[in-house]
Write a protein that holds these residues in place. Structure first.
Motif, PDB file in Angstrom:
ATOM      1  N   ARG A   3       0.797  -1.177  -0.092  1.00 34.54           N
ATOM      2  CA  ARG A   3       0.019   0.096   0.165  1.00 34.54           C
ATOM      3  C   ARG A   3       0.992   1.362   0.008  1.00 34.54           C
ATOM      4  NH1 ARG A   3      -4.806  -1.310   4.322  1.00 34.54           N
ATOM      5  NH2 ARG A   3      -5.930  -3.065   2.970  1.00 34.54           N
ATOM      6  N   ILE A   4       2.034   1.369   0.941  1.00 28.16           N
ATOM      7  CA  ILE A   4       2.901   2.334   0.924  1.00 28.16           C
ATOM      8  C   ILE A   4       3.528   2.671  -0.577  1.00 28.16           C
ATOM      9  CG2 ILE A   4       4.928   3.295   1.733  1.00 28.16           C
ATOM     10  CD1 ILE A   4       4.206   1.871   4.357  1.00 28.16           C
ATOM     11  N   PHE A   5       3.825   1.520  -1.169  1.00 30.29           N
ATOM     12  CA  PHE A   5       4.540   1.653  -2.544  1.00 30.29           C
ATOM     13  C   PHE A   5       3.681   2.173  -3.515  1.00 30.29           C
ATOM     14  CE2 PHE A   5       5.406   0.221  -6.710  1.00 30.29           C
ATOM     15  CZ  PHE A   5       6.717   0.383  -7.001  1.00 30.29           C
ATOM     16  N   CYS A   6       2.315   1.379  -3.573  1.00 31.77           N
ATOM     17  CA  CYS A   6       1.394   2.108  -4.320  1.00 31.77           C
ATOM     18  C   CYS A   6       0.913   3.644  -4.178  1.00 31.77           C
ATOM     19  CB  CYS A   6      -0.045   1.347  -4.376  1.00 31.77           C
ATOM     20  SG  CYS A   6       0.171  -0.341  -4.925  1.00 31.77           S
ATOM     21  N   LYS A   7       0.849   3.844  -2.946  1.00 34.40           N
ATOM     22  CA  LYS A   7       0.719   5.431  -2.516  1.00 34.40           C
ATOM     23  C   LYS A   7       1.559   6.148  -2.930  1.00 34.40           C
ATOM     24  CE  LYS A   7      -1.087   8.275   1.360  1.00 34.40           C
ATOM     25  NZ  LYS A   7      -1.144   8.246   2.621  1.00 34.40           N
ATOM     26  N   LYS A   8       2.946   5.941  -2.845  1.00 40.61           N
ATOM     27  CA  LYS A   8       4.013   6.845  -3.144  1.00 40.61           C
ATOM     28  C   LYS A   8       4.215   6.932  -4.644  1.00 40.61           C
ATOM     29  CE  LYS A   8       8.820   7.578  -1.909  1.00 40.61           C
ATOM     30  NZ  LYS A   8      10.098   7.001  -0.853  1.00 40.61           N
ATOM     31  N   TYR A   9       4.172   5.530  -5.317  1.00 39.83           N
ATOM     32  CA  TYR A   9       4.578   5.594  -6.785  1.00 39.83           C
ATOM     33  C   TYR A   9       3.554   5.343  -7.787  1.00 39.83           C
ATOM     34  CZ  TYR A   9       9.376   5.230  -4.647  1.00 39.83           C
ATOM     35  OH  TYR A   9      10.488   5.383  -3.853  1.00 39.83           O
ATOM     36  N   GLY A  10       2.179   5.108  -7.184  1.00 40.53           N
ATOM     37  CA  GLY A  10       1.164   4.954  -8.221  1.00 40.53           C
ATOM     38  C   GLY A  10       0.863   5.995  -9.262  1.00 40.53           C
ATOM     39  N   SER A  11       0.812   7.198  -8.524  1.00 40.50           N
ATOM     40  CA  SER A  11       0.508   8.460  -9.424  1.00 40.50           C
ATOM     41  C   SER A  11       1.489   8.662 -10.406  1.00 40.50           C
ATOM     42  CB  SER A  11       0.456   9.610  -8.354  1.00 40.50           C
ATOM     43  OG  SER A  11      -0.739   9.390  -7.502  1.00 40.50           O
ATOM     44  N   ARG A  12       2.825   8.425  -9.837  1.00 40.51           N
ATOM     45  CA  ARG A  12       3.899   8.696 -10.886  1.00 40.51           C
ATOM     46  C   ARG A  12       3.858   7.525 -12.002  1.00 40.51           C
ATOM     47  NH1 ARG A  12       9.067   9.309  -6.915  1.00 40.51           N
ATOM     48  NH2 ARG A  12       8.427  11.084  -5.654  1.00 40.51           N
ATOM     49  N   TRP A  13       3.535   6.547 -11.886  1.00 38.50           N
ATOM     50  CA  TRP A  13       3.269   5.431 -12.912  1.00 38.50           C
ATOM     51  C   TRP A  13       2.131   5.793 -13.862  1.00 38.50           C
ATOM     52  CZ3 TRP A  13       6.863   2.367 -14.456  1.00 38.50           C
ATOM     53  CH2 TRP A  13       7.888   1.972 -13.402  1.00 38.50           C
ATOM     54  N   ALA A  14       0.917   6.343 -12.969  1.00 36.50           N
ATOM     55  CA  ALA A  14      -0.149   6.711 -13.841  1.00 36.50           C
ATOM     56  C   ALA A  14       0.201   7.738 -14.954  1.00 36.50           C
ATOM     57  CB  ALA A  14      -1.385   6.879 -12.925  1.00 36.50           C
ATOM     58  N   LEU A 310      -0.204  16.987 -16.372  1.00 37.30           N
ATOM     59  CA  LEU A 310       0.048  18.065 -15.814  1.00 37.30           C
ATOM     60  C   LEU A 310      -0.528  18.557 -14.658  1.00 37.30           C
ATOM     61  CD1 LEU A 310      -1.126  19.944 -19.212  1.00 37.30           C
ATOM     62  CD2 LEU A 310       1.132  19.789 -18.196  1.00 37.30           C
ATOM     63  N   LEU A 311      -1.740  17.725 -14.161  1.00 36.65           N
ATOM     64  CA  LEU A 311      -2.122  17.988 -12.752  1.00 36.65           C
ATOM     65  C   LEU A 311      -1.268  17.276 -11.708  1.00 36.65           C
ATOM     66  CD1 LEU A 311      -5.924  17.326 -13.238  1.00 36.65           C
ATOM     67  CD2 LEU A 311      -4.844  19.625 -12.759  1.00 36.65           C
ATOM     68  N   PHE A 312      -0.728  16.198 -12.115  1.00 36.20           N
ATOM     69  CA  PHE A 312       0.183  15.371 -11.236  1.00 36.20           C
ATOM     70  C   PHE A 312       1.616  16.373 -11.074  1.00 36.20           C
ATOM     71  CE2 PHE A 312       4.037  12.848 -10.624  1.00 36.20           C
ATOM     72  CZ  PHE A 312       3.602  12.091  -9.371  1.00 36.20           C
ATOM     73  N   THR A 313       1.900  17.117 -12.107  1.00 35.49           N
ATOM     74  CA  THR A 313       2.995  17.693 -12.011  1.00 35.49           C
ATOM     75  C   THR A 313       2.986  19.100 -11.178  1.00 35.49           C
ATOM     76  OG1 THR A 313       3.887  16.875 -14.178  1.00 35.49           O
ATOM     77  CG2 THR A 313       4.808  19.217 -13.213  1.00 35.49           C
TER      78      THR A 313
END
Length: 330
Positions: A3-14, A310-313
């Motif tokens: 869960r920690i990995f997904c929370k930290k990196y999931g948005s970046r991968w998306a 763009l929103l993520f950035t």
């Protein structure tokens, strides 16, 4: 941990996935119109450093454009180019080219068969602008010494002769015996094939029908000429034709499938579907418009795919700024 990995990196991968999909969409967009040779005459004609553009005028039958009007337009284009010091290099070289065409329905026959066909009357470099693959023989050109030659499409060749190896045979059109120069294949591009339809088609020199007394409306005039500045080619052709508003529609073929044009078309979809004008489009233009619609939808998809990155950035940047501010406050 997961869960920690997904929370930290999931948005970046998306965000990364959206960027990859956007790049793939733009690549597809770039190649969407690759099979439409009728839109690439300027690229095929161009030689040297001088830039060229392909321009088309679609003319209503009410515009009543004649072959004499086209001759006058040609003279106007020639004079305009000469005023800029643009001349062809070489004795037999040409600086620019053009073609005009119109359609009507006629009966064509042999000794054993006759068919009502779509006749496309052409003049100038029509088959350079719209080069068909040939099943047999070859197509006529504007420089042929005789205009009593015609080109059949595959449908008509089979209907009249039961095959396509018929170059040199004769057909009768409007009381005139014409020699079959060749048989044109059907368009290979799916959009062109759909727009072409299943109607028997015969390509005929415009002068042949003119001599036989047929009044053929000229509904399409196409020009490939130097593009000195942006829009120069279109303005030159439009001025040379001198038609009244509502009787024609101008189109710059060169670059029409670029991403900027595709985005501009997104706001014109309702107008493209509901056509209220008097302009008739030939089959090759209908195919090009279908490709434009596809390009516009792909451009919209590419734009949509950039929203999340763009929103993520932006969110990431704001959060980083807040953290820096807090750390300084401590």
């Amino acid at each position: 941990m997961k869960r920690i990995f997904c929370k930290k990196y999931g948005s970046r991968w998306a965000a990364a996935l959206c960027i990859i999909l956007c790049a793939a969409t733009l690549l597809i967009h770039k190649n969407t119109a690759a099979g439409l040779e009728s839109q690439t005459a300027a690229e095929r004609w161009q030689a040297g450093d001088l830039q060229y553009t392909q321009v088309t005028a679609f003319i209503s039958e009410d515009g009543a454009v004649t072959a004499e009007d086209i001759m006058s337009a040609r003279e106007g284009i020639e004079n305009t180019l000469a005023s800029l010091g643009l001349e062809a290099e070489g004795e037999n070289a040409r600086l620019w080219l053009d073609a005009y065409s119109g359609e009507l329905s006629l009966t064509v026959s042999t000794d054993y068969n006759e068919q009502t066909v779509r006749v496309i009357a052409t003049d100038g470099d029509f088959f350079f602008l719209h080069p068909p693959d040939m099943e047999s023989g070859w197509y006529y050109s504007g420089s042929d010494t005789t205009d009593a030659t015609v080109v059949l499409d595959v449908y008509l060749a089979w209907a009249l002769f039961g095959g396509t190896d018929v170059a040199g045979k004769t057909v009768e059109l409007g009381g005139a015996l014409c020699t079959v120069a060749g048989v044109a294949s059907l368009p290979a591009d799916e959009r062109e094939l759909s727009a072409y339809g299943s109607e028997y088609t015969l390509y005929v020199p415009y002068s042949l029908l003119e001599r036989r007394g047929y009044d053929v409306p000229i509904t399409c005039y196409e020009v490939v000429l130097p593009e000195v500045t942006s829009g120069y080619g279109l303005d030159t052709v439009e001025t040379a034709l001198g038609l009244s508003d509502g009787d024609y529609e101008m189109r710059t073929n060169t670059g029409r499938f670029g991403i900027t044009n595709s985005l501009a078309l997104l706001g014109q979809f309702s107008q493209r579907v509901q056509r209220l004008g008097r302009i008739y489009y030939p089959w090759w233009e209908n195919a090009a418009r279908a490709a434009e619609n596809q390009c516009a939808l792909l451009a919209a998809l590419a734009c949509a795919l950039t929203i999340y990155p763009l929103l993520f950035t932006a969110v990431t940047g704001v959060r980083a700024a807040v953290r820096r501010k807090r750390s300084k406050g401590r």
